[in-house]
Write an enzyme that holds these catalytic residues in place. Structure first.
Site, mmCIF file in Angstrom:
data_model
loop_
_atom_site.group_PDB
_atom_site.id
_atom_site.type_symbol
_atom_site.label_atom_id
_atom_site.label_comp_id
_atom_site.label_asym_id
_atom_site.label_seq_id
_atom_site.Cartn_x
_atom_site.Cartn_y
_atom_site.Cartn_z
ATOM 1 C CG LEU A 94 -1.885 -1.125 1.437
ATOM 2 C CD1 LEU A 94 -2.593 -0.990 2.778
ATOM 3 C CD2 LEU A 94 -2.899 -1.171 0.312
ATOM 4 C CG ASP A 95 0.623 4.326 -2.944
ATOM 5 O OD1 ASP A 95 1.418 3.464 -3.356
ATOM 6 O OD2 ASP A 95 -0.151 4.959 -3.692
ATOM 7 C CE LYS A 96 5.839 8.596 4.761
ATOM 8 N NZ LYS A 96 6.967 9.544 4.603
#
Length: 356
Positions: free
Chosen positions: A148-150
């Protein structure tokens, strides 16, 4: 240079070493994405001499980065935030001897990409807390089946052994594993729809991705379904957005059929929709918080028993507060705790796209 590094080491919160892929990118654009903040905030840091390029203060927003350049952030605030990540207590949605399902918080990257990236990661958290992890990938990606993105929160599955890892990776490829997201966008969809544009790196901004022609051989196939969520009535108690005619916050669902980097954000940008807070992909509205994107629902087959499993990752407080403020969410409220919202994304998707 080494001496300067030692003198300032206690103030350094982030270090980034530029690789060949990011050669030629502007410093402010690189940092905007790496830190997940707007370019104006990056330029603020540069003005405050809080960014060093090769151990010297960065003076130009648009300085072109070269391979092996080093960017350092010496903001005390950022350092304190990064330190606090080490004391996280990430909610466990499920755990057994083979898999671990977590509700990943925002502001936490899943894994680093090279040895000089000093950001605290989900992998660091897992190792620090003694979780068993598969090692099919490199040492930075222990246990990581998907990412998942940051600043994307929500359900993420971790493999504890290599057999589980191989099985789960196969489920992603064969679409036996389903991943559904909640996205707060800046204006309504014209209709629920399938977006199937190939994705490639931006030719000038190496941290950014764009859609392209299906015949482009450098692009990767990408498919996302975006769908409307029924029975979300506009609240009359808040008028924050009433004066902004071009901005009508709308909650939608997204289902991934592929897992390209930034796929949801890039596909939304391609249809002129943007996630609130996502300035990197052209959100220009009034909301100033983090990106309102959450991996709300995950289903898979247990890699050993093949039993079907489903998991809802509770929506983070900031996103729930936004929903309660701007919508009437009574349809999706927990009867025992009205503050909690659970949206049956798989059922809604199936009602609208039965033939996919």
């Amino acid at each position: 240079m080494q001496q300067n590094f030692k003198q300032m080491h206690t103030k350094i919160s982030n270090i980034f070493t530029i690789d060949n892929k990011n050669k030629g990118i502007r410093a402010d654009i690189f940092l905007s994405h790496a830190l997940n903040i707007s370019r104006s905030k990056v330029q603020n840091l540069i003005n405050k001499k809080a960014v060093l390029l090769n151990s010297s203060p960065l003076n130009k927003y648009g300085a072109t980065l070269n391979t092996n350049d080093t960017l350092m952030l010496i903001s005390p605030t950022e350092s304190k935030k990064d330190s606090s990540l080490k004391n996280l207590n990430i909610p466990i949605l499920y755990e057994d001897s083979d898999i671990l399902i977590l509700n990943k918080p925002t502001n936490l990257i899943v894994h680093r990409t090279h040895e000089k990236d000093l950001q605290f990661t989900l992998v660091d958290y897992l190792r620090n807390n003694g979780f068993k992890l598969s090692n099919l990938g490199d040492s930075y990606r222990l246990g990581i089946v998907h990412r998942l993105d940051k600043n994307t929160s929500g359900a993420i599955v971790i493999a504890k052994n290599n057999v589980a890892h191989e099985n789960l990776s196969k489920q992603i490829k064969t679409r036996q594993m389903g991943r559904y997201y909640l996205c707060m966008i800046d204006k309504p969809l014209k209709a629920s729809q399938i977006v199937e544009f190939p994705i490639m790196r931006h030719p000038k901004h190496r941290l950014k991705y764009i859609t392209t022609n299906p015949n482009n051989t450098t692009a990767k196939r990408a498919k996302t379904v975006f769908f409307e969520i029924p029975n979300l009535y506009d609240s009359t108690c808040d008028s924050t957005f009433s004066s902004i005619k071009t901005e009508i916050p709308t909650l939608i669902g997204a289902k991934l059929f592929t897992g390209r980097t930034h796929q949801i954000r890039v596909h939304l940008n391609a249809i002129n929709r943007h996630i609130l807070g996502d300035a990197f992909y052209n959100y220009k509205g009034s909301y100033t918080g983090r990106i309102l994107l959450h991996a709300h629902f995950l289903h898979l087959f247990h890699p050993k028993t093949q039993k079907p499993l489903e998991f809802y990752a509770p929506i983070p407080t900031d996103m729930q507060d936004f929903l309660h403020t701007h919508f009437n969410v009574s349809t999706y409220q927990n009867t025992e705790n009205p503050k909690l919202i659970t949206i049956p994304l798989a059922q809604i998707y199936q009602q609208q796209f039965r033939t996919i």
